[in-house]
Design a protein around this motif. Structure first.
Motif, PDB file in Angstrom:
ATOM      1  N   VAL A  33     -17.570 -19.435  27.481  1.00  9.00           N
ATOM      2  CA  VAL A  33     -17.219 -18.844  28.772  1.00  9.00           C
ATOM      3  C   VAL A  33     -18.482 -18.808  29.628  1.00  9.00           C
ATOM      4  O   VAL A  33     -19.483 -18.188  29.235  1.00  9.00           O
ATOM      5  N   LEU A  34     -18.430 -19.467  30.776  1.00  3.35           N
ATOM      6  CA  LEU A  34     -19.561 -19.490  31.708  1.00  3.35           C
ATOM      7  C   LEU A  34     -19.115 -18.864  33.019  1.00  3.35           C
ATOM      8  O   LEU A  34     -18.148 -19.325  33.632  1.00  3.35           O
ATOM      9  N   GLU A  35     -19.797 -17.822  33.442  1.00  3.25           N
ATOM     10  CA  GLU A  35     -19.448 -17.139  34.685  1.00  3.25           C
ATOM     11  C   GLU A  35     -20.727 -16.815  35.452  1.00  3.25           C
ATOM     12  O   GLU A  35     -21.656 -16.234  34.912  1.00  3.25           O
ATOM     13  N   ARG A  36     -20.758 -17.215  36.702  1.00  2.00           N
ATOM     14  CA  ARG A  36     -21.936 -17.077  37.560  1.00  2.00           C
ATOM     15  C   ARG A  36     -23.159 -17.680  36.852  1.00  2.00           C
ATOM     16  O   ARG A  36     -24.107 -16.989  36.505  1.00  2.00           O
ATOM     17  N   VAL A  37     -23.102 -18.995  36.703  1.00  4.33           N
ATOM     18  CA  VAL A  37     -24.164 -19.745  36.034  1.00  4.33           C
ATOM     19  C   VAL A  37     -24.682 -20.811  36.992  1.00  4.33           C
ATOM     20  O   VAL A  37     -23.896 -21.525  37.631  1.00  4.33           O
ATOM     21  N   LEU A  38     -25.998 -20.925  37.087  1.00  6.18           N
ATOM     22  CA  LEU A  38     -26.645 -21.963  37.879  1.00  6.18           C
ATOM     23  C   LEU A  38     -27.405 -22.888  36.941  1.00  6.18           C
ATOM     24  O   LEU A  38     -28.261 -22.442  36.174  1.00  6.18           O
ATOM     25  N   VAL A  39     -27.075 -24.182  36.989  1.00  2.00           N
ATOM     26  CA  VAL A  39     -27.808 -25.204  36.248  1.00  2.00           C
ATOM     27  C   VAL A  39     -28.539 -26.043  37.294  1.00  2.00           C
ATOM     28  O   VAL A  39     -27.909 -26.783  38.054  1.00  2.00           O
ATOM     29  N   ARG A  40     -29.848 -25.926  37.339  1.00  4.34           N
ATOM     30  CA  ARG A  40     -30.617 -26.596  38.395  1.00  4.34           C
ATOM     31  C   ARG A  40     -31.713 -27.460  37.771  1.00  4.34           C
ATOM     32  O   ARG A  40     -32.498 -26.994  36.948  1.00  4.34           O
ATOM     33  N   GLY A  41     -31.764 -28.719  38.192  1.00  3.52           N
ATOM     34  CA  GLY A  41     -32.802 -29.627  37.717  1.00  3.52           C
ATOM     35  C   GLY A  41     -32.560 -30.066  36.287  1.00  3.52           C
ATOM     36  O   GLY A  41     -31.658 -29.606  35.593  1.00  3.52           O
ATOM     37  N   GLY A  42     -33.378 -31.013  35.847  1.00  2.08           N
ATOM     38  CA  GLY A  42     -33.326 -31.459  34.458  1.00  2.08           C
ATOM     39  C   GLY A  42     -32.217 -32.462  34.187  1.00  2.08           C
ATOM     40  O   GLY A  42     -31.548 -32.972  35.092  1.00  2.08           O
ATOM     41  N   LYS A  43     -32.017 -32.721  32.918  1.00  2.00           N
ATOM     42  CA  LYS A  43     -31.030 -33.706  32.469  1.00  2.00           C
ATOM     43  C   LYS A  43     -30.373 -33.205  31.192  1.00  2.00           C
ATOM     44  O   LYS A  43     -31.054 -32.719  30.279  1.00  2.00           O
ATOM     45  N   ILE A  44     -29.049 -33.332  31.139  1.00  2.00           N
ATOM     46  CA  ILE A  44     -28.295 -32.922  29.956  1.00  2.00           C
ATOM     47  C   ILE A  44     -27.392 -34.083  29.557  1.00  2.00           C
ATOM     48  O   ILE A  44     -26.528 -34.511  30.328  1.00  2.00           O
ATOM     49  N   ASP A  45     -27.595 -34.592  28.357  1.00  2.00           N
ATOM     50  CA  ASP A  45     -26.789 -35.694  27.843  1.00  2.00           C
ATOM     51  C   ASP A  45     -25.720 -35.165  26.897  1.00  2.00           C
ATOM     52  O   ASP A  45     -25.986 -34.298  26.055  1.00  2.00           O
ATOM     53  N   TYR A  46     -24.496 -35.713  27.034  1.00  4.35           N
ATOM     54  CA  TYR A  46     -23.403 -35.450  26.091  1.00  4.35           C
ATOM     55  C   TYR A  46     -23.116 -33.952  25.941  1.00  4.35           C
ATOM     56  O   TYR A  46     -22.994 -33.418  24.834  1.00  4.35           O
ATOM     57  N   LEU A  47     -23.011 -33.277  27.065  1.00  7.82           N
ATOM     58  CA  LEU A  47     -22.697 -31.847  27.068  1.00  7.82           C
ATOM     59  C   LEU A  47     -21.233 -31.649  26.689  1.00  7.82           C
ATOM     60  O   LEU A  47     -20.327 -32.192  27.330  1.00  7.82           O
ATOM     61  N   ASN A  48     -20.983 -30.860  25.658  1.00  9.63           N
ATOM     62  CA  ASN A  48     -19.621 -30.624  25.167  1.00  9.63           C
ATOM     63  C   ASN A  48     -19.117 -29.280  25.697  1.00  9.63           C
ATOM     64  O   ASN A  48     -19.530 -28.222  25.223  1.00  9.63           O
ATOM     65  N   LEU A  49     -18.221 -29.358  26.688  1.00  9.31           N
ATOM     66  CA  LEU A  49     -17.600 -28.162  27.250  1.00  9.31           C
ATOM     67  C   LEU A  49     -16.087 -28.180  27.037  1.00  9.31           C
ATOM     68  O   LEU A  49     -15.325 -27.610  27.832  1.00  9.31           O
ATOM     69  N   ARG A  50     -15.644 -28.795  25.978  1.00  6.92           N
ATOM     70  CA  ARG A  50     -14.205 -28.875  25.721  1.00  6.92           C
ATOM     71  C   ARG A  50     -13.619 -27.467  25.553  1.00  6.92           C
ATOM     72  O   ARG A  50     -14.173 -26.627  24.861  1.00  6.92           O
ATOM     73  N   ARG A  51     -12.514 -27.261  26.244  1.00  2.87           N
ATOM     74  CA  ARG A  51     -11.771 -25.989  26.190  1.00  2.87           C
ATOM     75  C   ARG A  51     -12.616 -24.795  26.625  1.00  2.87           C
ATOM     76  O   ARG A  51     -12.302 -23.653  26.299  1.00  2.87           O
ATOM     77  N   ALA A  52     -13.694 -25.058  27.341  1.00  9.57           N
ATOM     78  CA  ALA A  52     -14.509 -23.967  27.883  1.00  9.57           C
ATOM     79  C   ALA A  52     -13.885 -23.446  29.178  1.00  9.57           C
ATOM     80  O   ALA A  52     -13.032 -24.092  29.793  1.00  9.57           O
ATOM     81  N   ARG A  53     -14.308 -22.272  29.590  1.00 14.48           N
ATOM     82  CA  ARG A  53     -13.869 -21.688  30.861  1.00 14.48           C
ATOM     83  C   ARG A  53     -15.088 -21.509  31.757  1.00 14.48           C
ATOM     84  O   ARG A  53     -16.022 -20.779  31.401  1.00 14.48           O
ATOM     85  N   LEU A  54     -15.063 -22.176  32.892  1.00 13.58           N
ATOM     86  CA  LEU A  54     -16.167 -22.120  33.840  1.00 13.58           C
ATOM     87  C   LEU A  54     -15.666 -21.500  35.141  1.00 13.58           C
ATOM     88  O   LEU A  54     -14.695 -21.975  35.724  1.00 13.58           O
ATOM     89  N   LYS A  55     -16.337 -20.451  35.575  1.00 12.01           N
ATOM     90  CA  LYS A  55     -15.974 -19.800  36.833  1.00 12.01           C
ATOM     91  C   LYS A  55     -17.261 -19.445  37.574  1.00 12.01           C
ATOM     92  O   LYS A  55     -18.146 -18.807  37.015  1.00 12.01           O
ATOM     93  N   ASP A  56     -17.350 -19.874  38.827  1.00  9.13           N
ATOM     94  CA  ASP A  56     -18.553 -19.652  39.623  1.00  9.13           C
ATOM     95  C   ASP A  56     -19.765 -20.285  38.941  1.00  9.13           C
ATOM     96  O   ASP A  56     -20.747 -19.616  38.594  1.00  9.13           O
TER      97      ASP A  56
END
Length: 239
Positions: free
Chosen positions: A130-153
């Motif tokens: 569960v990700l809520e009010r999250v900022l991902v800024r800059g960098g590099k992310i390979d093969y990020l697994n967010l299956r069945r995750a909940r992202l809000k804001d």
């Protein structure tokens, strides 16, 4: 602690399928961390550990077990997270800067009011998180697994995402700002007020049929035309 800011990201044109209605922008965290105490014990983590107002600086957390741990008002700076095991961890009002690692395990974790800055990560497991009010800024992310995750804001800004997997995830008020989105998987995902206009390139490996609820630019619509035609079974032939 975090202060929340909300903004409107402009109007959606015909490509978004919503006429001229407003796009609800993501609320961003604005962290104001308290004075932090350096974390001792050589940076070692413990399952179900409780970490408040601590600074982990250049700590090697490779392979450590922090399952179920809680991080509140913390800062992790320049830490190595290779194969770190943090399932069901809770990261609250926390900033991670320059972290790096492959195979970090954060399945079913909770990230709330979190900033992830200039990260270099590969194969990060956030399925069911569960990700809520999250900022991902800059960098590099390979093969990020967010299956069945909940992202809000959630905002992805000025970063590179290579083959992120959003399969079965729910995305609400998610923005991509000056962000490269390469070969993303949206299979069975649910999108609500997802602003993809700042993604360049915008590449979808699967799940183009799940774009309902997203906003794209006219230029992106042209770029996606071959994928959309294939999805609809339309053959495009020259005269």
């Amino acid at each position: 602690m975090a202060r929340r800011t909300a903004r409107t990201t402009g109007t959606a044109g015909a490509a978004g399928g919503r006429g001229t209605t407003k796009v609800r922008g993501a609320r961003r965290p604005e962290l104001r961390l308290p004075p932090l105490t350096p974390h001792g014990d050589g940076g070692a983590l413990e399952p179900d550990g409780d970490y408040d107002a601590l600074e982990f600086r250049e700590a090697d957390l490779t392979g450590q077990d922090g399952a179920g741990a809680r991080f509140m008002d913390c800062a992790l700076t320049g830490c190595a997270l290779d194969e770190a095991s943090l399932p069901r961890a809770r990261l609250l009002d926390t900033r991670l800067t320059g972290v790096r690692g492959v195979g970090t395990h954060l399945a079913e974790a909770t990230l709330r009011d979190v900033e992830l800055l200039d990260a270099r990560l590969g194969g990060t497991q956030l399925h069911g998180a569960v990700l809520e009010r999250v900022l991902v800024r800059g960098g590099k992310i390979d093969y990020l697994n967010l299956r069945r995750a909940r992202l809000k804001d959630v905002v992805f800004e000025s970063c590179v995402l290579v083959e992120p997997d959003f399969g079965g995830a729910r995305l609400e008020r998610v923005e991509f700002v000056d962000c490269a989105l390469k070969q993303a998987d949206l299979s069975a995902a649910t999108l609500i007020d997802v602003d993809l206009r700042g993604a360049a390139p915008l590449e979808l490996a699967r799940g183009v049929d799940r774009l309902s609820g997203a906003v794209i630019s006219p230029a992106q619509l042209l770029d996606l035309a071959p994928v959309l035609a294939a999805e609809l079974g339309v053959r495009v032939l020259a005269d």
